[in-house]
Structures are given as C-alpha cells and as structure tokens.
Design an enzyme around this catalytic site. Structure first.
Site, PDB file in Angstrom:
ATOM      1  N   HIS A  55     -39.807  15.750 -22.486  1.00 12.86           N
ATOM      2  CA  HIS A  55     -40.551  14.928 -21.379  1.00 12.86           C
ATOM      3  C   HIS A  55     -41.329  15.722 -20.535  1.00 12.86           C
ATOM      4  O   HIS A  55     -41.190  16.929 -20.234  1.00 12.86           O
ATOM      5  CB  HIS A  55     -39.819  13.887 -20.715  1.00 12.86           C
ATOM      6  CG  HIS A  55     -39.025  14.445 -19.803  1.00 12.86           C
ATOM      7  ND1 HIS A  55     -37.987  15.059 -19.802  1.00 12.86           N
ATOM      8  CD2 HIS A  55     -38.980  14.148 -18.456  1.00 12.86           C
ATOM      9  CE1 HIS A  55     -37.349  15.310 -18.673  1.00 12.86           C
ATOM     10  NE2 HIS A  55     -38.040  14.617 -17.791  1.00 12.86           N
ATOM     11  N   HIS A  57     -42.171  15.969 -17.395  1.00 14.39           N
ATOM     12  CA  HIS A  57     -41.845  16.605 -15.956  1.00 14.39           C
ATOM     13  C   HIS A  57     -41.760  18.020 -15.926  1.00 14.39           C
ATOM     14  O   HIS A  57     -41.232  18.840 -16.653  1.00 14.39           O
ATOM     15  CB  HIS A  57     -40.536  15.870 -15.320  1.00 14.39           C
ATOM     16  CG  HIS A  57     -40.693  14.517 -15.416  1.00 14.39           C
ATOM     17  ND1 HIS A  57     -39.483  13.465 -15.111  1.00 14.39           N
ATOM     18  CD2 HIS A  57     -41.614  13.595 -15.056  1.00 14.39           C
ATOM     19  CE1 HIS A  57     -39.811  12.472 -14.874  1.00 14.39           C
ATOM     20  NE2 HIS A  57     -41.144  12.438 -14.877  1.00 14.39           N
ATOM     21  N   ASP A  59     -40.067  20.179 -14.166  1.00 15.62           N
ATOM     22  CA  ASP A  59     -38.695  21.027 -14.238  1.00 15.62           C
ATOM     23  C   ASP A  59     -38.323  21.094 -15.828  1.00 15.62           C
ATOM     24  O   ASP A  59     -37.394  21.767 -15.704  1.00 15.62           O
ATOM     25  CB  ASP A  59     -37.652  20.357 -13.350  1.00 15.62           C
ATOM     26  CG  ASP A  59     -37.299  18.903 -13.820  1.00 15.62           C
ATOM     27  OD1 ASP A  59     -38.257  17.919 -14.061  1.00 15.62           O
ATOM     28  OD2 ASP A  59     -36.185  18.618 -13.665  1.00 15.62           O
ATOM     29  N   HIS A  60     -39.151  20.585 -16.730  1.00 15.47           N
ATOM     30  CA  HIS A  60     -38.585  20.636 -18.102  1.00 15.47           C
ATOM     31  C   HIS A  60     -39.614  21.612 -18.628  1.00 15.47           C
ATOM     32  O   HIS A  60     -39.587  21.823 -20.044  1.00 15.47           O
ATOM     33  CB  HIS A  60     -38.753  19.168 -18.735  1.00 15.47           C
ATOM     34  CG  HIS A  60     -37.404  18.615 -18.166  1.00 15.47           C
ATOM     35  ND1 HIS A  60     -36.002  18.482 -18.473  1.00 15.47           N
ATOM     36  CD2 HIS A  60     -37.450  18.083 -16.804  1.00 15.47           C
ATOM     37  CE1 HIS A  60     -35.398  17.951 -17.687  1.00 15.47           C
ATOM     38  NE2 HIS A  60     -36.075  17.571 -16.668  1.00 15.47           N
ATOM     39  N   HIS A 114     -37.232   7.187 -19.213  1.00 16.74           N
ATOM     40  CA  HIS A 114     -37.325   7.931 -18.228  1.00 16.74           C
ATOM     41  C   HIS A 114     -38.870   8.263 -17.903  1.00 16.74           C
ATOM     42  O   HIS A 114     -39.465   8.116 -16.810  1.00 16.74           O
ATOM     43  CB  HIS A 114     -36.686   9.173 -18.372  1.00 16.74           C
ATOM     44  CG  HIS A 114     -36.524  10.332 -16.933  1.00 16.74           C
ATOM     45  ND1 HIS A 114     -36.184   9.997 -15.919  1.00 16.74           N
ATOM     46  CD2 HIS A 114     -37.202  11.663 -17.398  1.00 16.74           C
ATOM     47  CE1 HIS A 114     -36.380  11.076 -15.302  1.00 16.74           C
ATOM     48  NE2 HIS A 114     -36.839  12.101 -15.933  1.00 16.74           N
ATOM     49  N   ASP A 131     -33.711  14.240 -19.908  1.00 12.03           N
ATOM     50  CA  ASP A 131     -33.316  13.384 -18.757  1.00 12.03           C
ATOM     51  C   ASP A 131     -32.910  11.875 -19.106  1.00 12.03           C
ATOM     52  O   ASP A 131     -33.051  10.755 -18.520  1.00 12.03           O
ATOM     53  CB  ASP A 131     -34.313  13.254 -17.645  1.00 12.03           C
ATOM     54  CG  ASP A 131     -34.370  14.381 -17.026  1.00 12.03           C
ATOM     55  OD1 ASP A 131     -33.652  15.544 -17.287  1.00 12.03           O
ATOM     56  OD2 ASP A 131     -35.210  14.724 -15.944  1.00 12.03           O
ATOM     57  N   HIS A 169     -29.684  18.280 -16.834  1.00  7.32           N
ATOM     58  CA  HIS A 169     -29.183  18.528 -15.535  1.00  7.32           C
ATOM     59  C   HIS A 169     -27.758  18.431 -15.407  1.00  7.32           C
ATOM     60  O   HIS A 169     -27.057  18.091 -16.162  1.00  7.32           O
ATOM     61  CB  HIS A 169     -29.717  17.472 -14.364  1.00  7.32           C
ATOM     62  CG  HIS A 169     -31.227  17.557 -14.213  1.00  7.32           C
ATOM     63  ND1 HIS A 169     -31.882  18.123 -13.372  1.00  7.32           N
ATOM     64  CD2 HIS A 169     -32.443  17.089 -14.939  1.00  7.32           C
ATOM     65  CE1 HIS A 169     -33.292  18.031 -13.349  1.00  7.32           C
ATOM     66  NE2 HIS A 169     -33.529  17.210 -14.370  1.00  7.32           N
TER      67      HIS A 169
HETATM   68 FE    FE Z   1     -35.517  16.578 -14.925  1.00  8.79          FE
HETATM   69 ZN    ZN Z   2     -37.420  14.166 -15.845  1.00 10.63          ZN
END
Ligand code: FE
Ligand code: ZN
Length: 259
Positions: A55, A57, A59-60, A114, A131, A169
């Site tokens: 996805h 975001h 942090d990915h 999400h 996530d 995570h």
């Molecule tokens: Fe994340």
């Molecule tokens: Zn995320």
C-alpha cells in the site's frame, strides 16, 4: 515447493520489510527504508528481482527510489488503486506475479480497507499482508469502511490454516493488550502472549504468525466469539447486531485504546 527463506528486516520503530531469497536472488516486500534493505542484499550477495508494495504509506515504500538507483530496472509491483508513483507493475485482485528466479508465484489479493487499494501477496503458504492484518490486530481504517474491513479479513481468514503471515509491523504485544481487554477469557491467547513476550524479551520477532493462530487469538477475526460480543455489548450498551457491527465497534475502540 521452492527453496526460499523469508527474513525479517526490522527498521524504524516497529516496521518490517521482508526479504524473500534463495541464496542468489531476492524479492523485497515493503521496503520502507533503503539502507537496511541494501545492506541485507549486499551481505548475502543477492540480486534483487522484484519489489512488492502492499500500500501507499511511506513506511512501506520510501526506500524504493534509492534501491532502484542502486539496482536499476527491478520491477516494482503495487496496488493499482493506491497510485504509487514508483510502481511500474500495477496489480489488482487475482493478478499473478511470477518470480521465476525464485521459483515462486504470488497472487495479489485485494484487501483494501486500511487504504483504498491495499493488496496482500499470497502463494506457497506465505502471506505478505502489509497493514491489512497484524498478529492479534488489524490496520486502522484510514480510507475504508467497516464493511471493507470485514471483507478483507474474511478473505485472509479463508486462507489455509498453516499459511504463514508476514505483516508490516511488530505490533503484537500492544495488540495482545487490546485483545485481552476485548476478550478477557481466551486461554490460547494467553499462551500465545506468553510466547510472544519471551520472544520480544530476546529481541526476536513474533512473526510470522499463522492463519490458524490468528483465528484463535485475534479479536478482529473473532467478532462472533461470545466473549468478544459480550464485551462490546457491555462497552457500547448495545449488543452488536451482527459481526460487522461488532468489528466496527472493535476497530473504533482499538483506535482510542490505551493499555
Ligand atoms: Fe505501516
Ligand atoms: Zn500503513
């Protein structure tokens, strides 16, 4: 069955990117940071053959550009609906991603909730779900509805029990604190929590989990469990009309839960 190994690469506070490799080639799942991914490739002299994004975001995905600068031409897969600029192989539900160098084929599963386009990658008994699903929890509803969450989790719960879950995570212990509040009596969950606490005390990941374990311990996969329903009824003052209503109430509670 291929001869591959899946390694966690921890970065930032609690993120994992996953390195799927056979000793020569590698695929990277959700490389949110370039440096640890590049170091892991370098240490093992692995040639990257794909990056798989679940996805949009940061942090990915934030490591993709720098990894491409070092390894030009590596195909980048990601959900079409999330419109990620770095993705040159957009995928939708049911698309098959062949990674012949790893003798592995993964299928994209639409698990949007999400984010609008969130996908998971599934194949060979492995599930990379970003996530969408965590051990003992699930992702927040940033762009989707409780109906989307119900559908996404039902799809994942329908996978084989022994499917290994590699999520984005290390949230397991915090999720278990909420799970304890949402379903106080669950002996399997208590045993699992003790195992996870021991792993974390040694600095080890609690992942991968499995679908079988999650169906036993994750309240978000148990919105029909009598203990969960009773707790939601007590908390909200109304017995949830159905599993979706219970799931929506669980998610809303988790959003404000402080252990
Ligand atoms: Fe994340
Ligand atoms: Zn995320």
């Amino acid at each position: 069955m291929t001869n591959i190994e899946v390694l966690p690469i921890a970065f930032a506070r609690d993120n994992y990117l996953w390195l799927i490799h056979d000793g020569r080639h590698a695929a990277l799942v959700d490389p949110g940071e370039a440096a640890p991914a590049l170091a892991a490739l370098h240490e093992r002299a692995l040639v990257p053959v794909a990056m798989l994004l679940t996805h949009h975001h940061a942090d990915h995905i934030a490591g993709v550009g720098e990894i491409l600068a070092r390894h030009p031409g590596v195909p980048v897969y990601g959900p079409k609906e999330d419109e990620i600029a770095a993705v040159d192989h957009p995928v939708e539900d049911g698309d098959r991603i062949a990674l012949p160098a790893l003798d592995l084929t993964l299928t994209a599963l639409d698990v949007a909730a999400h984010t609008r386009g969130h996908v998971a990658y599934h194949g060979d008994g492995l599930l990379f779900c970003g996530d969408a699903l965590f051990s003992a929890g699930c992702g927040r509803l940033f762009e989707g509805t409780p109906a989307d969450l119900e559908r996404a989790l039902a799809r994942l719960a329908a996978l084989d029990d022994d499917t290994k879950i590699y999520c984005g995570h290390e949230y397991t212990l915090a999720n278990l604190a909420f799970a304890r509040a949402a379903e106080p009596e669950n002996a399997a969950r208590d045993q699992y929590a003790a195992r996870c606490e021991a792993l974390r005390a040694e600095g080890l990941p609690t992942l991968p989990s499995t679908i079988a374990v999650e169906k036993e311990i994750n309240p978000f996969l148990r919105p029909d469990a009598p203990g969960v329903v009773a707790m939601i009824a007590a908390r909200t003052g109304t017995r949830p009309a159905n599993a979706r209503a219970c799931l929506a109430a669980l998610r809303a509670w988790k959003d404000v839960f402080v252990s």
